[in-house]
Structure formats: structure tokens, C-alpha cells
Design a protein around this motif. Structure first.
Motif, PDB file in Angstrom:
ATOM      1  N   GLY A  11       0.795  -1.177  -0.112  1.00  8.17           N
ATOM      2  CA  GLY A  11       0.081  -0.084   0.074  1.00  8.17           C
ATOM      3  C   GLY A  11       0.928   1.220  -0.008  1.00  8.17           C
ATOM      4  N   GLN A  12       2.019   1.287  -0.717  1.00 14.26           N
ATOM      5  CA  GLN A  12       2.890   2.459  -0.704  1.00 14.26           C
ATOM      6  C   GLN A  12       3.191   3.189  -1.978  1.00 14.26           C
ATOM      7  N   CYS A  13       2.888   2.522  -3.073  1.00 13.60           N
ATOM      8  CA  CYS A  13       3.134   2.760  -4.246  1.00 13.60           C
ATOM      9  C   CYS A  13       1.945   3.395  -5.191  1.00 13.60           C
ATOM     10  N   CYS A  16      -1.165  -0.748  -7.884  1.00 10.49           N
ATOM     11  CA  CYS A  16      -2.457  -1.597  -7.833  1.00 10.49           C
ATOM     12  C   CYS A  16      -3.550  -1.009  -7.711  1.00 10.49           C
ATOM     13  N   TYR A  74      -6.198   0.711  -2.858  1.00  9.66           N
ATOM     14  CA  TYR A  74      -4.882  -0.055  -2.958  1.00  9.66           C
ATOM     15  C   TYR A  74      -5.353  -1.870  -3.223  1.00  9.66           C
TER      16      TYR A  74
HETATM   17  S1  FES Z   1       0.332   0.168  -3.377  1.00  8.73           S
HETATM   18 FE1  FES Z   1       2.157  -0.828  -4.260  1.00  8.73          FE
HETATM   19  S2  FES Z   1       1.251  -2.559  -5.172  1.00  8.73           S
HETATM   20 FE2  FES Z   1      -0.492  -1.837  -4.219  1.00  8.73          FE
END
Ligand code: FES
Ligand code: FES
Lengths: 422, 747, 164
Positions: free
Chosen positions: C41-43, C46, C56
Motif C-alpha cells: 500500500g505504498q506505491c 495496484c 490499493y
Molecule cells: S500500493 Fe504498491 S502494489 Fe499496491
């Protein structure tokens, strides 16, 4: 009688305006004094309240929700029109020590002069030097939005009459210099009690309940005394690490209004932070043998975990936890991916008040974009109130020895609707 | 001026031959020799670009009887838009629409071996090869048509996939290619289409890969799903030094859906029917594993630079002109750059299948041939039994985990033959195990005379190697963990003129007396390899910061000071172009805490020229740097896809700004501590400038100059120079985090 | 069995209820749009949309998604018939490697549904959770602005149109 009494009160409450002072020359301040002022301002967290999101530092405007309405922090830059540029040092000192602005108006105690009144002369001087050497910003803060009678400044004088004790106070004797220094910094500068001490119906800190746990901006400020909900008792060392770096390995990460506090403390000399840690640790005192034993057992268990497979618990909260949380918050180990702690160590999960846990689940935790620090996503868009309640209920049951929280869904809804601000 | 020798076909030869095949034979005889012939290279001018290594035209271009055209390149699409540019080149020279061309890229079974897709070489190598191959193919087709139609070539024109005679007759390419007409050796020179007549090259063309990427098409190796595919994850050791001590795999083996656990020494992986199960099983294995780790394996992060400078180094003097001289003023400075990561957004991924003792690997490696060689060595298989096919991955910006995950997949597929195995790294794997851009130190010293001219220059740079790419199995991560492990081959410095740690260490400026010394450090405390620009990022940052320090010492405007020391006309033009579009006026006063900075370099002193000007604001209270705008000018030689070049420069500026302002790999004495985006923050939207303008100086007819890495160094130095302008304080240690800036500017 | 509604179509998933949506989308439904970037949940690679909110998908288990409308980038249009947002990204050539782009688009899509005329500042703030390593930010911002413009002018002429 009433009339006379009222007149007497008004006379008592009346404060003169102090003369406008030509803005002092920046270079007239001693550099070291300014530097000291910068450190004190960081410890005192001045910039956090007096800067609005995206605004210029110290130019005010940040809304501070209180149970009585919204107060907007003022512009404390040395702009002669919008800020305090024409304040003499005496006017500045009166504001800090008495909660009265240059024009003679009583200031709302959201500005914690009940703490600043105990500053040393030297520190007031340093803060003045620091403020007067900032960039002047010509921005006027919006007006406050308070309910009657608090929108009448005179009511503040009444409040002061009841609750405000001007001047320095004698610190408890019999402590070493570090503790004494820490007690002073924590009280007069950092004003820790402003959040961590409970307040009465009129918003004053409750007498005799220092550090028993309070509130700030809709967050629970956990007790720092013996009632501390931290599963592993804080020590001066762990507090020091936490206050300097924003997180401690056995406690987790600062969030909510505490996040900027630790961020600021990361930039001040260690010699200032260490005493605060020593003092705060002393507030709780040494943990009871029982508490220490439980903590040791917990750490022991998490350090030598057993292998697990897929979580196969039938509860809905368990499935949410497994899919949303378990990657980072390992169920069995001290820490999971991204270094997140086991929730059995979390103060938010073990606290009497569920609001911090709720807010963290809703909004996540994140450092400013250019800083290192734990980064947790928020789930406000993904989970319904009911699902968050299931999740948090499960987490509470699974990871704490404390009784279940009640009415989670209502609290979650109120927080989402912005109705929980205190 | 040499007149390019044309493919000369007299009418007589053609008529005498009387048929395509014969023509092709005669052509072949006239032009060179057959591909199969093993005779000595004919002594003639070298072939352009990658034609040197793969001289047969049909290695590059094939035209089928139905007229369909396939172009082959050994270079891979990495998000830099190379596919589109190569298609443009081929289409222009062949006289067909771009859509008529199918491009096959980087496949050991099909394409030429062009080594790595790296160093901004794709346009220079592959672009140049395809340019000439396509032009020569076109002329061959025209020649054949001349024979068939019995008209002189002057009356023929190639267009729209056919050769047209001026009398209206036409022959489609498909009709002209009977036999192996393109199975001929290329000529050193070609009759290229006049730049002024270009309709495809030099025009911005929408990238061919974007529609699939924005609509959920199969665009990446991560998206492949061959029938029967299974998923695997590798349990990476917790640190470089960790070796598997003990593990009980049985509980995981019993999980339903787990197909196999693969263990070879410290290499541990799990194969499962479904991907998420593979992830869960991997985590369970990681929980169950115990490792032997060296608690002192890494140096202190705090003192890493002193540590590096203390390591033995191999010194080489890469520039030595004139005599050491002294001047009226001496200036000296040292600069430092920490380890920085590629940080691909998508963790590395590969798909492999072992069937009948042959391995097929779908990979986003930058070099399918070197990867094949390394995997062959690791698996002790003949390379001919391995096929590596490039499929795009997430942007890599150099040597990231692509090759390593391909090696993972190869090892796992060997243990589970018959089913395609997809392996993707976890975020933590990529952060902790990718080879970083090395930490570096530079020391510069110069003397100015009374007029403010540089009269002496000395520059030292310390660095590890900038390439530990495969080719050797010891450069594949899992190969180090096997029961019979491979070992890192001894690192070597990359030679000048391109260089590695010393890339761009030699300034382009006029220096009468100068010494540049590269201190190559063979010992690598952290895993390192090629990161976009290699040493150029650091060297240009240092040189161009230092030029500003010298300009300040000379009391000169930074732009004027650079021009004062620069003879190269193209270099001067990018500088003046950037300065002009930026509105560079040294007399202009900016609001307080605002600053502007300028920097310039020609990448590798061989590729594209880039000059960048930046305006920014330093928030005095926090030390935070806020980028306001950037203006760049580039000269990439002949621009094939101008928008593609702009995209590369814009992206390069933002990526370099992120490196420069935020990034440093963290580690303790045992492990890498930057294992996610929280512990290794990079630039997000809040940090990007309000605008970036890129101005292209097109040079039609000039050689292509690679651009992919041209912005990295100048952007960093422009930021450093702008911070110095804004605050009056010079920062020399990267990155310029708010804490550092604040500490430097004080209260 | 959990019933998921993805791009208007319902699917039965036999995956464990704790399985994050991302894996079901990619592996069971063969949808490529949502990408694995970090699983933490950092980028934002997804990112998909659930009932109008960008989420996310790597950290949202399917257990919580029964009966909610899931939209992925495949739901915005096709390569042959791209939707307005996809068109805008193509027109602005807003991709380098493109790995982050579907996540960016879904976050932008959720923004435009709530606020059809976002300011630049609002676009930046909305996209802040999503990372792009190639530095395509300027083009992504332009593409979102362009999509907002097309969509608002389309709504002006035909109020039924709008964000799909
Ligand atoms: S927020 Fe990085 S893959 Fe889901
Ligand atoms: S375009 Fe490559 S990560 Fe964004």
C-alpha cells in the motif's frame, strides 16, 4: 452588588494596550540567542499551530478545532501589519506569560500560556529573538469561530480567574539536574500536559491528574503516568529513541498530532531531548514487577515465533486482517515487512480509547514525502464503517489483553463525519 | 567530401542477369560475401552502428513474399521509446508506413546480438544499423525493380511498400524479394533519404506501446500467462552475508496448493498453484528459516566515505595535459554521493519453462545474450539450449533485479520441468538486493588567473565498478547462494572513453593544464552495478558544481563563465539555448530564498548534449527545496522522435531531482535498512516542479546521439547551483535533504 | 465463494477470502491493468476503483468487496475504443515504461468522478499516493487535465456522458 462585582471584574480584567514598537533590526539580535530560540521554538512546537497547510512558516491561519469551536492560530511573523513586527519584547513577554496580546486582548488558552508562563526570562528573550528574525509574511489569519460566550474575549478573563496561575512554579526537589531540566522543558516549553493531561468541562487541565491521558485534535493522547497503556513499559532510553526518531522498536511510530512533535525533536540538540525523556519516564515510575514480567514474556514470545500457515480463523475481522494488515504486522513475529511492529506492542491497540486505532486505519501513517519513516496506507476508501469495526474488534481481541471497545461503528462514523475533533 | 558509394547496378548487369535471384547473386558478389562464409573480413571502412557485429542485412530486415516487413533489433524497450524510434527509422528509409513494420526485439533465437541495452547506445548502435540496413535494402529492391521493369533506377521510387516507375508501373516489395535478396553484407555507406524529405523521422510519433499499457493489454513480462503457468517466490536471505542454517520445510510443503519447495544451498524457493499462495508460503518459509549472518559484514553508514577512501584503489590517470600550474586563485572542493537505487516500480519478474532439456526464459534483462551466457554457466547447460526473449518490465534505469530474477526462474524451472514458472520479486527483495549505484567521492582543485580563466585543473574520483552485469554466472544473485556457489568475478573498471566511475570525469572545457585521476576501488561493501548515467551523474554533479564555485571565485556569471571555457560549437549552442529560454539574466534579483542554477554536459563526451537551468525555492525554516521550474536544451544529433527525446529529458530531470534531493540507501552493520518506500523515499507529485520545458536542437543528417541518460548529471548540478544561489551556501554532499539544507543554512 | 463485480460483470471467486483483490484480478480474471508494485500500500501501482474510491488492491482482501462495484483500467475502454481518460494519456504520450500508469489513471478517474474540474493542486494532491520512477509526472498531470476538459465539455453537450 452584581453590578459592582461585574465592574470590579472588568477593571481587573482590563489590560492596557502596549505601545507599538518600530520593528527591531534583525541584525540587532545575538546569533546564539536566535539559535537557542530556534531550538526552543522547535521543542515548543510553535510552528505546528502557527503554520497552515501549504502556508508560510509562522504566518498563522491554521484552524484548531476545540470543543468550543474553531480557533485560528495567529500570524507570529515579524510583519508589522499582519504579524507581531511592532511588538516590543515586553509585549511579547506579556503574551507568553499572561496570555494578553499587545493590544490588551485576552488570548484564548488554545495558546498554552498556562505553560509558557513558566518560561525563564532568558528563554522568553531567545524566543523573541527567534521570532523577530523570521521572514515577515503579510497574511492575516481568518477570524475565530466560537460559540457564545467564548466569542467574547472577556470570558477568557473569567476563565483565567478560575484556572490560570501566572508565573513560574517550584519544581519538585530532590532530583538531579537532568530531571529538573527535563521537567522544565516538558512543562514550560514542550507543554506535554496540554494534550496528555485530561481537561475539565471548561477546557482547563484537571488539577492533580497530570499526564493521566488527554486528547488533541480528535486523537487520544495516552496516559504517560503509571496508567500508560503501552504493553512494554517506556524507559528513558526508549522514549529518547522515540522522541528523536519518531518511532521505537518496541512501541511503534508517532502518529497524529504527535508526529510533528517528534519531527521537531529530531532536529534539536540531544541535550534537550534526553532530559525530557528522563523526566517523562519518571512520571510513570518504574513498572510493577507484574507489568514488567508480562512485557518480557511478550517480547520473548514474539522473538521466537512458531511457523504459521494461512490464517484460517472464521471471523470476518480475521480475514480482513490477514489480507490487509498481516504482511506488515506479522501475527507472530516482532516485526513484518516494512519493519512494522507486531500490534501486541501497539499503544493504540491497547489504549482505553479506540480513536487512534481508528484514525490510523482510516488515514494511515506517513512521513512527509521527502523523509524516511514508516509508511502505512489508509483504508478509508476501501473499508466500510462496519468492516473497520470488525477489523479493529478483531485486532483488539487478538493483540491486547484489554477489554473490548464498545460502539466502534458509531465512533468510526463520527470520526469520518468530522464530528470528533476534541 | 566523400561521395557515398552507391550500390551500383548498371543496366547491363541487370539485363544480363535477367532475374531477381541472379541480381541478388550478382549484388552479393559485388557487395561482399555470404553470411556463411568464414573468410577474413574484407578490408574496408567499418560498418555503421551495430552492423559491425551483425553485417548481414537480413539480420535486421526481412521482407516476406506477402510484403510484410519485420525489423530486428538486439536492443530492448525499457520505456525509453526505442521501439517507436526504430520503427520510424526503418519506415522512413524503406518508404512504408510505420504501421507496416513489425519489430522483433532482443530474442536470442531471432535478433542480432547487440549486447546490453545501456549507456544511451540504442540509437547510436541499433538505430544506425537499421537506418543503413533499411536504406540499403530499399536500394536493393529498387535495383531489382529496375531489372524487372527495364528502367534505370533514376526513374524509380520506393514508396508505400512498392517500387514505382515514373510510367505508373509498380512492383510491390513482396514481388521483389524472391530468394534471399537481403542476405547480403551491408556496405559501409548508404544512400540515405535526404533529411529534408523526411516524413516520418524527425516527426513526433505516438509511441507504439502506449495504447496497450493504458488499456490493460499484455504489456509486461509480469502480464504473461502461458498455459499451465505456476507461480514461485524466492525466500531471500535477510542480508548479503546470510546463509541458510536450518529450516523445516514440511509444514509449508503440506499446505494445499504448494507444488514444490526448491532448495539448493541457501537458495530457497517455493512453487505454488496460485500466486498469493506462493507469497504466503514464502512468508511461512521465511518465518521458519534460521540463518547464519555476519554481524559486522557492512561498514558504518555514517562513515562510509572515509571507509571507501581507505580501501585499496587502482589509480589511472585518464587525462594529463600541460604542466601543473598555479594561478592567482586556487579553489578546492570535495563532493560525495551515497549509494542510490534504481527503485523500479514493478519488482523484477521472469517466466521460465524447461522442456526437453531446453530452457526458454522471458525476461526484462537489458542483455538477452549475456544473460543466456550466464544462465548457461550457472545451469551447466550449452547456451544453444537456452532461449532468452525480452519482454518489457517496469522501467529499470540500468542493472536492477531483472537478470537475477531470470536466474531464479531458471533454477526453479529446472527443478519443475514441463510447466512455465513465473517468479516475481517482492518489494523488499528489489530494495534490498538490487545492485545499487555506487557511493562515490570526488575532489576537485583548480587555479584561476587574474582574468578569471582556468589555468590548472586537477580532479580525482573514487568509485567501485559500475558494471557487475551478467555474462558471468557469479554476477547472478542466486548463483551466489547455491550449494556449489559461484563467486563474483573480479570487478574491472569500464575503459575510457565511455568510462564507468570516471564517466564524464574529463570536462569538455578548455583546460591548458589538467590531470584527471580515476581511483578504482575493487572491494564492494554493497552490491553495485550500472545505474542510469553510471559515474556521469556524480562527475557532472561535481564538475558543474565546481564550475559554479570557480565562476563565483572569478566574479563571473555562471553561464558566461562556461562559455568562456568552451570551444565546441554545439555545446555552446545548447547552453545559450537553455539560458535564453530560461530567461537567464545574472543581474535579475529573485525573491528571497529563490535561486537559479545552470549546468551543462555532453553525456560521455560522446552522446547527447544537455544544458539545464533550474529555479527553486528553499524554505528557510525547514530546509525543504521546492523546485519551481526547469528548462532544458538538448542536441541529440538527428532527432528521430522529438517527443520521445523530450519525454526522456523530462523524466531524467525528475528522476535526477529525486536522487539529488532525497535518496540514499540506508544500512546497518549487517543489513540493508532501505527495504520499502518508507525507508527509501523518492519524489512524489508534491515534489515535482511546476513546469519543465525541453528545447530540442535538431541536427538532421547528423549521427544519432543517445539521450536516455543525458539529463541526470546536469539536473543534479543545476539544483546544487540553484540552492547555492538561493541560500549563499554550497552543498556538496548528496542528497540535499531538508535536514542537511537546514543545517547548512542555519537559523 | 465470493461474488465480485468487476467492470460491470460478476465473477465467483473461490480464492481464500483473505486474498488481496490484486491477485484475483490478475491471476483469476486475467486482468493486467492493476500491477503489483509493493504489496504494502505504498506505491499505488495496484490502484483500482471501488464504489467511486481509489483503493490499493494489494492490501484489500476480497472478503470486504462482495456487492461493491470494482473498476479497473480495463473498464475505461479498449485499445480500439479508448475511453476519455485513456485517450488523454495516449494523446499526451503520458508514459515511459508505463508500469505505474494504470494505477495513476484509476486514481485520476476516482478524482474526476468526484470533482470533474479539479485544480492542478487538487490533481497533484489526489495522485500523491502513487509513485512513478520514470519521472512521467508532468505528462500525467497534463493528461488528467486534458481528460477533465474533454469530459466536462462532453457533459456540457450531453449531460448523460461523463465519466464512465
Ligand atoms: S500500493 Fe504498491 S502494489 Fe499496491
Ligand atoms: S512510467 Fe515508468 S514508473 Fe511511471
Amino acid at each position: 452588588m452584581t453590578v459592582l462585582g461585574a465592574a470590579g471584574f472588568v477593571a481587573w480584567a482590563w489590560e492596557p494596550a502596549l505601545a507599538l514598537n518600530p520593528p527591531p533590526d534583525r541584525s540587532s539580535f545575538d546569533r546564539e540567542l536566535v539559535q537557542r530560540g530556534a531550538e526552543l521554538a522547535a521543542i515548543g512546537n510553535c510552528g505546528v499551530c502557527h503554520t497552515t497547510a501549504g502556508g508560510k512558516p509562522f504566518a498563522g491561519g491554521r484552524p484548531l478545532p476545540t470543543p468550543f469551536g474553531t480557533i485560528h492560530a495567529t500570524n507570529i511573523t515579524p510583519d508589522p501589519k499582519a504579524g507581531i513586527g511592532q511588538w516590543s519584547e515586553a509585549a511579547f513577554e506579556r503574551a507568553m506569560r499572561e496570555g494578553v496580546d499587545r493590544a490588551g486582548r485576552h488570548l484564548y488558552p488554545a495558546f498554552p500560556y498556562d505553560h509558557f508562563t513558566r518560561l525563564t526570562d532568558e528563554d522568553v528573550k531567545a524566543l523573541y529573538a527567534f521570532m523577530m528574525t523570521r521572514d515577515p509574511v503579510r497574511v492575516t489569519a481568518p477570524a475565530n469561530d466560537l460559540a457564545f460566550p467564548l466569542n467574547i474575549r472577556l470570558s477568557v478573563a473569567a476563565w483565567k480567574l478560575l484556572f490560570f496561575h501566572k508565573g513560574r512554579r517550584q519544581l519538585e526537589a530532590g532530583h538531579d539536574a537532568t530531571w529538573t531540566r527535563g521537567a522544565y522543558l516538558a512543562d514550560a516549553v514542550a507543554h506535554c500536559g496540554a494534550c496528555h493531561t485530561p481537561r475539565n468541562a471548561l477546557g482547563a487541565q484537571k488539577r492533580g491528574q497530570d499526564f493521566a491521558g488527554g486528547s488533541s485534535e480528535g486523537w487520544h493522547a495516552p496516559a504517560l503516568n503509571a496508567q500508560s497503556p503501552a504493553p512494554v513499559p517506556w524507559t528513558a532510553d526508549s522514549l529518547f529513541t522515540y522522541l528523536r526518531s519518531g518511532s521505537a522498536p518496541l512501541h511503534g511510530t508517532a502518529a497524529g498530532p504527535m508526529a510533528p512533535v517528534v519531527h521537531n525533536l529530531g532536529g534539536v540538540p540531544e541535550d534537550d531531548v534526553r532530559p525530557i525523556a528522563v523526566f517523562i519516564a519518571s512520571v510513570a515510575g518504574p513498572p510493577s514487577p507484574e507489568r514488567q514480567r508480562m512485557a518480557d514474556e511478550l517480547i520473548q514470545r514474539l522473538s521466537n515465533p512458531e511457523t504459521v500457515g494461512l490464517a484460517a480463523d472464521g471471523q470476518p475481522g480475521a480475514a480482513i486482517f490477514a489480507g490487509a494488515c498481516a504482511t506488515c504486522h506479522s501475527e507472530t513475529r516482532l516485526r513484518g515487512a516494512a519493519g512494522a511492529i507486531n500490534l501486541a506492542l501497539s499503544t493504540a491497540v491497547n489504549a482505553p480509547d479506540p480513536r487512534n486505532a481508528i484514525r490510523i486505519v482510516l488515514d494511515g501513517i506517513g512521513p512527509a514525502q521527502d523523509r524516511r519513516g514508516p509508511l502505512m496506507p489508509g483504508f478509508s476508501g476501501a473499508l466500510t464503517d462496519g468492516q473497520i469495526a470488525q477489523l479493529i474488534g478483531y485486532v483488539r481481541a487478538q493483540f491486547s489483553t484489554q477489554p473490548a471497545w464498545h460502539d466502534l461503528e458509531t465512533t468510526i462514523r463520527r470520526i469520518r463525519e468530522g464530528k470528533d475533533q476534541s | 567530401m566523400n561521395v557515398p558509394p552507391r550500390i551500383h547496378l548498371s543496366r547491363r548487369t541487370l539485363l544480363a542477369g535477367g532475374g531477381a535471384l541472379v541480381v541478388s547473386f550478382s549484388l552479393r558478389a559485388a557487395m561482399a560475401q555470404d553470411a556463411q562464409s568464414t573468410g577474413p573480413e574484407p578490408r574496408q571502412a567499418p560498418l555503421p552502428g551495430s552492423l559491425k557485429g551483425s553485417p548481414m542485412l537480413d539480420s535486421w530486415i526481412r521482407i516476406a513474399a506477402d510484403g510484410s516487413i519485420t525489423v530486428f533489433t538486439g536492443k530492448a524497450e525499457l520505456g525509453q521509446g526505442i521501439r517507436t524510434a526504430l520503427v520510424q527509422i526503418a519506415a522512413e528509409q524503406l518508404g512504408v508506413a510505420p504501421a507496416a513494420i513489425a519489430l522483433v526485439a532482443a530474442d536470442t533465437a531471432q535478433t542480432p546480438n547487440e549486447g546490453y541495452t545501456a549507456g544511451s547506445h540504442s540509437m547510436q548502435d541499433s538505430g544506425t544499423a537499421i537506418l543503413h540496413a533499411a536504406a540499403q535494402a530499399r536500394d536493393i529492391l529498387i535495383g531489382i525493380a529496375a531489372g524487372r521493369l527495364s528502367v534505370p533506377v533514376e526513374r524509380l521510387k520506393a514508396d508505400g511498400g512498392a517500387v514505382h516507375a515514373d510510367d505508373g508501373r509498380r512492383l510491390a516489395y513482396g514481388e521483389l524479394v524472391a530468394g534471399n535478396v537481403l542476405n547480403v553484407r551491408a556496405q559501409p555507406q548508404s544512400k540515405l533519404r535526404e533529411a529534408s524529405a523526411h516524413t516520418i523521422m524527425g516527426k513526433s510519433m505516438p509511441r507504439v506501446d502506449i495504447p496497450a499499457k493504458v488499456t490493460g493489454g499484455v504489456a509486461f513480462v509480469q502480464d504473461l500467462r502461458p498455459p499451465g503457468m505456476v507461480h514461485a517466490r524466492v525466500v531471500r536471505p535477510p542480508s548479503y552475508s546470510a546463509r541458510l542454517r536450518d529450516i523445516d520445510v514440511k509444514p509449508v510443503e503440506r499446505m494445499s496448493g504448494v507444488l514444490k519447495i526448491v532448495r539448493d544451498g541457501s537458495f530457497l524457493a517455493v512453487i505454488a498453484q496460485r500466486e498469493y499462495l506462493a507469497v504466503m508460503a514464502m512468508r511461512a518459509l521465511a518465518d521458519a528459516a534460521t540463518w547464519n549472518e555476519n554481524a559486522q559484514a557492512l561498514p558504518e553508514e555514517q562513515t562510509i566515505f572515509a571507509h571507501l577512501e581507505g580501501l585499496p584503489a587502482e589509480d589511472s590517470t585518464i587525462l594529463n595535459v600541460g604542466q601543473p600550474a598555479s594561478g592567482a586563485r586556487m579553489v578546492e572542493a570535495a563532493y560525495r554521493r551515497p549509494y542510490q537505487m534504481h527503485g523500479s516500480i514493478g519488482p523484477s519478474c521472469a517466466v521460465a519453462v524447461m522442456e526437453n532439456d531446453a530452457l526458454t526464459l522471458w525476461t526484462h534483462s537489458q542483455g538477452v545474450y549475456p544473460l543466456r551466457k550466464a544462465v548457461a554457466e550457472m545451469l551447466k547447460m550449452p547456451p544453444e539450449r537456452i532461449r532468452c526473449i525480452h519482454v518489457e518490465g517496469s522501467g529499470c534505469y540500468g542493472h536492477n533485479g531483472a537478470d537475477d530474477v531470470a536466474a531464479d526462474a531458471a533454477l526453479i524451472a529446472r527443478a519443475f520441468p514441463g510447466r512455465p514458472v513465473r517468479v516475481q520479486w517482492m518489494r523488499e527483495d528489489e530494495h534490498a538486493f538490487e545492485p545499487y549505484g555506487p557511493a562515490m567521492i570526488a575532489r576537485a582543485k583548480a587555479a584561476l588567473d587574474r582574468d578569471g580563466t582556468i589555468v590548472d585543473w586537477e580532479y580525482h574520483v573514487w568509485s567501485n565498478t559500475h558494471s557487475t552485469r551478467p555474462g558471468a554466472a557469479g554476477n547472478l544473485l542466486p548463483a551466489l547462494h547455491l550449494a556449489a556457489p559461484f563467486f563474483h568475478p573480479a570487478p574491472r573498471p569500464l575503459p575510457q572513453p565511455e568510462g564507468g566511475g570516471d564517466r564524464n570525469a574529463i570536462p569538455l572545457y578548455r583546460l591548458p593544464n589538467a590531470r584527471v585521476i580515476h581511483h578504482f576501488i575493487p572491494t564492494m561493501p554493497l552490491r553495485v552495478s550500472a545505474l542510469r548515467g553510471l559515474g556521469a551523474y556524480m562527475n557532472i554533479f561535481s564538475l558543474e558544481s565546481f564550475m559554479d564555485e570557480l565562476a563565483a571565485a572569478a566574479g563571473a556569471d555562471p553561464v558566461e563563465f562556461r562559455l568562456r571555457h568552451l570551444d565546441d560549437a554545439r555545446a555552446r549552442e545548447v547552453i545559450t539555448t537553455a539560458a535564453q529560454h530560461f530567461g537567464w539574466r545574472s543581474s535579475e534579483r529573485l525573491p528571497s530564498h529563490h535561486g537559479r542554477g545552470f549546468a551543462f554536459a555532453r553525456y560521455k563526451n560522446l552522446a547527447a548534449y544537455a544544458a539545464i537551468a533550474v529555479e527553486l525555492e528553499v524554505e528557510h525554516e525547514s530546509g525543504r527545496v521546492r523546485l519551481a521550474r526547469a528548462v532544458a536544451a538538448t542536441d541529440s544529433g538527428e532527432a528521430v522522435n522529438p517527443d520521445g527525446i523530450r519525454n526522456q529529458i523530462e523524466g531524467g530531470i525528475i528522476q535526477s531531482a529525486s536522487w539529488t534531493l532525497y535518496e540514499a540507501v540506508g544500512f546497518d552493520r549487517m543489513r540493508i535498512t532501505s527495504r520499502d518506500w518508507g525507508s527509501y523515499p523518492i519524489m512524489r507529485f508534491a515534489g515535482v516542479p511546476e513546469r519543465i520545458d525541453v528545447h530540442l536542437i535538431d541536427r538532421p543528417g547528423q549521427p544519432f546521439l543517445g539521450t536516455g541518460e543525458a539529463a541526470q548529471g546536469p539536473a543534479a548540478a543545476a539544483i546544487a547551483n540553484a540552492i547555492a544561489d538561493a541560500t549563499g551556501v554550497r552543498l556538496r554532499d548528496l542528497p540535499f535533504t531538508p535536514e542537511r539544507v537546514k543545517r547548512a543554512i542555519g537559523v | 465463494m465470493i461474488t465480485l463485480t468487476v467492470n460491470g460483470r460478476t465473477h465467483q471467486s473461490d480464492a481464500d477470502p483473505s486474498t488481496p483483490l490484486l491477485y484475483v484480478l490478475r491471476d483469476d480474471l486475467a486482468l493486467n491493468g492493476a500491477k503489483f508494485g509493493c504489496g504494502l500500500g505504498q506505491c499505488g501501482a495496484c490502484t483500482v476503483m471501488v464504489n467511486g474510491e481509489a483503493i490499493y488492491s494489494c492490501v484489500v482482501p476480497i472478503a470486504v468487496l462482495e456487492g461493491r462495484a470494482i473498476t479497473t483500467v480495463e473498464g475505461l475502454g479498449t485499445a480500439d475504443n479508448p475511453g476519455a481518460l485513456q485517450r488523454a494519456f495516449i494523446d499526451e504520450q503520458a508514459a515511459q515504461c508505463g508500469y505505474c500508469i494504470p494505477g495513476m489513471m484509476m486514481r485520476a478517474h476516482a478524482l474526476l468522478q468526484k470533482n470533474p474540474t479539479p485544480s492542478d493542486e487538487q490533481i497533484r494532491a489526489a495522485l500523491q499516493p502513487n509513485l512513478c520512477r520514470c519521472g512521467t509526472h508532468m505528462r500525467i498531470l497534463r493528461a488528467v487535465r486534458r481528460a477533465a476538459q474533454t469530459l466536462t465539455s462532453a457533459t456540457a453537450t450531453n449531460p448523460k456522458e461523463g465519466v464512465r
